[in-house]
Design a protein around this motif. Structure first.
Motif, PDB file in Angstrom:
ATOM      1  N   ASP A  43      43.729  38.897  46.065  1.00  0.00           N
ATOM      2  CA  ASP A  43      43.512  39.842  44.674  1.00  0.00           C
ATOM      3  C   ASP A  43      43.727  41.315  44.817  1.00  0.00           C
ATOM      4  OD1 ASP A  43      42.878  39.327  41.996  1.00  0.00           O
ATOM      5  OD2 ASP A  43      41.063  40.633  42.243  1.00  0.00           O
ATOM      6  N   HIS A  79      47.285  41.629  45.547  1.00  0.00           N
ATOM      7  CA  HIS A  79      48.010  41.346  44.223  1.00  0.00           C
ATOM      8  C   HIS A  79      47.930  42.514  43.363  1.00  0.00           C
ATOM      9  CE1 HIS A  79      49.394  38.991  41.108  1.00  0.00           C
ATOM     10  NE2 HIS A  79      48.450  39.330  40.284  1.00  0.00           N
ATOM     11  N   ASN A  89      50.092  45.352  44.081  1.00  0.00           N
ATOM     12  CA  ASN A  89      51.539  45.424  43.887  1.00  0.00           C
ATOM     13  C   ASN A  89      51.711  45.270  42.260  1.00  0.00           C
ATOM     14  OD1 ASN A  89      52.009  44.779  46.813  1.00  0.00           O
ATOM     15  ND2 ASN A  89      51.798  42.611  46.585  1.00  0.00           N
ATOM     16  N   GLU A 135      55.814  37.900  42.109  1.00  0.00           N
ATOM     17  CA  GLU A 135      54.559  38.183  42.584  1.00  0.00           C
ATOM     18  C   GLU A 135      53.150  37.394  42.357  1.00  0.00           C
ATOM     19  OE1 GLU A 135      51.216  39.919  44.484  1.00  0.00           O
ATOM     20  OE2 GLU A 135      53.337  40.312  45.117  1.00  0.00           O
ATOM     21  N   PHE A 149      51.012  34.943  44.609  1.00  0.00           N
ATOM     22  CA  PHE A 149      49.400  35.100  44.556  1.00  0.00           C
ATOM     23  C   PHE A 149      48.909  33.697  44.427  1.00  0.00           C
ATOM     24  CE2 PHE A 149      45.510  35.443  41.641  1.00  0.00           C
ATOM     25  CZ  PHE A 149      44.713  36.094  42.847  1.00  0.00           C
TER      26      PHE A 149
END
Length: 157
Positions: A59, A62, A65, A108, A112
């Motif tokens: 998390d 993520h 990003n 992305e 994830f």
């Protein structure tokens, strides 16, 4: 006349910068989901300590990003919308670049969830798939954010 106007413009610009910084700082809490909302998967899937630690690690990466991609998109959109008077910017290539960044955001998000699914047991994976499918179906039913759906009859008028 110009010499009197310059200090006034500088003060106005400084005030505007202060207001913008305040708005950005105040808005930053909107992007941070509450821990309850963020931990929905953890609760629903009943993660173990180890799974929870891995989830939080995923998390964090993520979010970094997504923030980086959002900043890149915002920067490119600023270039696009500040180019009205320039005429130098190739809006087609800039639009394609912005679209590519939006595509990277989607990838992305997928990666994830793919990583989260991999740390799940077989039973958790089945629950995970149901949660994701339910979220996808719910997303299709909602009108776009900030806009009300207009009926077809209203659109034609």
């Amino acid at each position: 006349m110009k010499s009197k106007l310059l200090p006034i413009l500088v003060v106005i610009l400084m005030l505007m910068n202060g207001v913008l910084i305040f708005m950005l700082l105040k808005k930053s809490h909107v992007n941070n989901r509450s821990p309850q909302e963020r931990n929905l998967l953890v609760k629903e899937l009943q993660f173990t300590e180890l799974q929870n630690d891995k989830f939080l690690s995923f998390d964090t990466v993520h979010r970094e990003n997504m923030l980086r991609l959002d900043q890149q998109i915002r920067k490119q959109k600023d270039i696009l919308f500040n180019s009205f008077s320039d005429g130098v910017v190739n809006i087609d290539s800039l639009g394609l670049f912005i679209g590519g960044l939006a595509g990277k955001k989607d990838i992305e998000v997928f990666r994830f969830f793919q990583a989260v699914r991999k740390i799940c047991t077989q039973g958790q994976q089945e629950k995970f798939d149901k949660i994701i499918n339910k979220a996808l179906k719910a997303g299709k039913k909602r009108p776009p954010r900030g806009r009300r759906m207009r009926s077809l009859k209203d659109r034609k008028q």
